[in-house]
Design a protein around this motif. Structure first.
Motif, short mmCIF file in Angstrom:
data_model
loop_
_atom_site.label_atom_id
_atom_site.label_comp_id
_atom_site.label_asym_id
_atom_site.label_seq_id
_atom_site.Cartn_x
_atom_site.Cartn_y
_atom_site.Cartn_z
N ALA A 102 0.82 -1.22 0.00
CA ALA A 102 0.00 0.00 0.00
C ALA A 102 0.85 1.27 0.00
O ALA A 102 0.44 2.30 -0.51
N CYS A 103 2.03 1.19 0.59
CA CYS A 103 2.85 2.39 0.78
C CYS A 103 3.78 2.64 -0.40
O CYS A 103 4.36 1.71 -0.96
N HIS A 104 3.95 3.91 -0.74
CA HIS A 104 4.84 4.28 -1.85
C HIS A 104 6.30 3.95 -1.56
O HIS A 104 7.13 3.96 -2.46
N THR A 105 6.63 3.63 -0.28
CA THR A 105 8.00 3.25 0.07
C THR A 105 8.25 1.76 -0.15
O THR A 105 9.34 1.27 0.14
N GLY A 106 7.23 1.04 -0.63
CA GLY A 106 7.37 -0.39 -0.89
C GLY A 106 7.01 -1.28 0.29
O GLY A 106 7.23 -2.48 0.27
N ARG A 107 6.42 -0.68 1.34
CA ARG A 107 6.01 -1.44 2.51
C ARG A 107 4.52 -1.76 2.44
O ARG A 107 3.77 -1.04 1.79
N ARG A 108 4.11 -2.79 3.14
CA ARG A 108 2.69 -3.17 3.17
C ARG A 108 1.83 -2.04 3.71
O ARG A 108 0.76 -1.76 3.19
N SER A 109 2.29 -1.37 4.76
CA SER A 109 1.55 -0.29 5.41
C SER A 109 2.38 0.98 5.44
O SER A 109 3.60 0.93 5.55
N CYS A 110 1.71 2.11 5.38
CA CYS A 110 2.39 3.40 5.52
C CYS A 110 2.81 3.66 6.97
O CYS A 110 3.62 4.52 7.24
N PHE A 111 2.24 2.90 7.90
CA PHE A 111 2.51 3.11 9.32
C PHE A 111 3.59 2.15 9.79
O PHE A 111 3.34 1.19 10.51
N TYR A 112 4.83 2.43 9.40
CA TYR A 112 5.95 1.57 9.72
C TYR A 112 6.97 2.25 10.62
O TYR A 112 7.99 1.65 10.97
N LYS A 113 6.71 3.48 11.04
CA LYS A 113 7.63 4.21 11.90
C LYS A 113 7.04 4.30 13.31
O LYS A 113 6.00 4.92 13.51
N SER A 114 7.72 3.68 14.27
CA SER A 114 7.27 3.70 15.65
C SER A 114 7.89 4.90 16.36
O SER A 114 9.10 5.16 16.22
N ILE A 115 7.09 5.59 17.13
CA ILE A 115 7.57 6.73 17.92
C ILE A 115 8.05 6.18 19.26
O ILE A 115 7.28 5.57 19.99
N THR A 116 9.33 6.40 19.55
CA THR A 116 9.92 5.92 20.80
C THR A 116 10.61 7.08 21.51
O THR A 116 10.84 8.13 20.89
N PRO A 117 10.96 6.91 22.78
CA PRO A 117 11.68 7.98 23.49
C PRO A 117 12.98 8.39 22.81
O PRO A 117 13.42 9.52 22.94
N SER A 118 13.60 7.47 22.06
CA SER A 118 14.86 7.81 21.39
C SER A 118 14.66 8.27 19.95
O SER A 118 15.62 8.50 19.23
N LEU A 120 12.25 8.08 16.08
CA LEU A 120 11.52 7.16 15.20
C LEU A 120 12.33 5.91 14.92
O LEU A 120 13.54 5.98 14.68
N VAL A 121 11.64 4.77 14.95
CA VAL A 121 12.27 3.49 14.67
C VAL A 121 11.48 2.83 13.55
O VAL A 121 10.25 2.70 13.64
N SER A 122 12.17 2.43 12.50
CA SER A 122 11.52 1.74 11.39
C SER A 122 11.22 0.30 11.81
O SER A 122 12.10 -0.43 12.24
N LEU A 123 9.95 -0.09 11.68
CA LEU A 123 9.52 -1.42 12.10
C LEU A 123 9.67 -2.46 11.00
O LEU A 123 9.74 -3.66 11.30
N THR A 124 9.66 -2.03 9.75
CA THR A 124 9.74 -2.98 8.64
C THR A 124 10.64 -2.43 7.54
O THR A 124 10.83 -1.23 7.41
N GLU A 125 11.15 -3.34 6.77
CA GLU A 125 11.89 -3.00 5.56
C GLU A 125 10.91 -3.09 4.39
O GLU A 125 9.87 -3.76 4.49
N PRO A 126 11.21 -2.44 3.28
CA PRO A 126 10.32 -2.55 2.12
C PRO A 126 10.17 -3.99 1.64
O PRO A 126 11.14 -4.76 1.66
N ASP A 127 8.97 -4.34 1.24
CA ASP A 127 8.71 -5.64 0.62
C ASP A 127 9.18 -5.62 -0.84
O ASP A 127 9.48 -6.66 -1.41
N ILE A 128 9.17 -4.43 -1.39
CA ILE A 128 9.58 -4.25 -2.78
C ILE A 128 10.24 -2.87 -2.87
O ILE A 128 9.83 -1.93 -2.19
N GLN A 129 11.28 -2.74 -3.65
CA GLN A 129 11.98 -1.47 -3.75
C GLN A 129 11.14 -0.45 -4.53
O GLN A 129 10.59 -0.78 -5.59
#
Length: 140
Positions: A102-118, A120-129
């Protein structure tokens, strides 16, 4: 589960209930049949009408200022399974059959960045480039 187009009178009744914002848009959240949120985009009256009539999800691109049929360039189409309007009639929840990512970055979801105290953390790598989908780098 497949989408059944609304009768024209029901479609017009629904469209008149929708609370489009001052720009003539309504937010639309797309999720898959398991309830995983894929993306958020915008629809104008024309995009919503087309989606409800055809079952092929169509959004309104604010940057391009035109209709955007999901997957028209990348092939990563969305087909409507169900639609719901929230209590204020100003947000849509679309349950879709997502072809590919679904995401233009090649990931299943656009919501792949987790907000943490340190930060943003990327939760997934692209499924397709992305360059494979679009022929250019759009990973930002």
């Amino acid at each position: 589960m497949t989408w059944t187009p609304l009768p024209i009178t029901a479609l017009h009744t629904l469209l008149n209930m929708v609370q489009f914002n001052e720009h003539g848009l309504i937010s639309a959240i797309a999720q898959d049949s398991e309830g995983h949120v894929l993306m958020l985009a915008w629809m104008n009256r024309e995009a919503l009408t087309e989606t409800l009539q055809t079952g092929r999800v169509c959004y309104y691109s604010r940057s391009r200022k035109k209709l955007w049929r999901k997957g028209e360039i990348s092939g990563q189409e969305q087909h409507l399974l169900a639609a719901a309007l929230d209590c204020d009639a100003d947000c849509l929840l679309l349950t879709v059959q997502q072809k590919g990512v679904a995401c233009h970055t090649g990931r299943r979801s656009c919501f792949y960045k987790s907000i943490t105290p340190s930060g943003l953390v990327s939760l997934t790598e692209p499924d397709i480039q992305p360059e494979y989908l679009y022929g250019k780098d759009v990973s930002a």
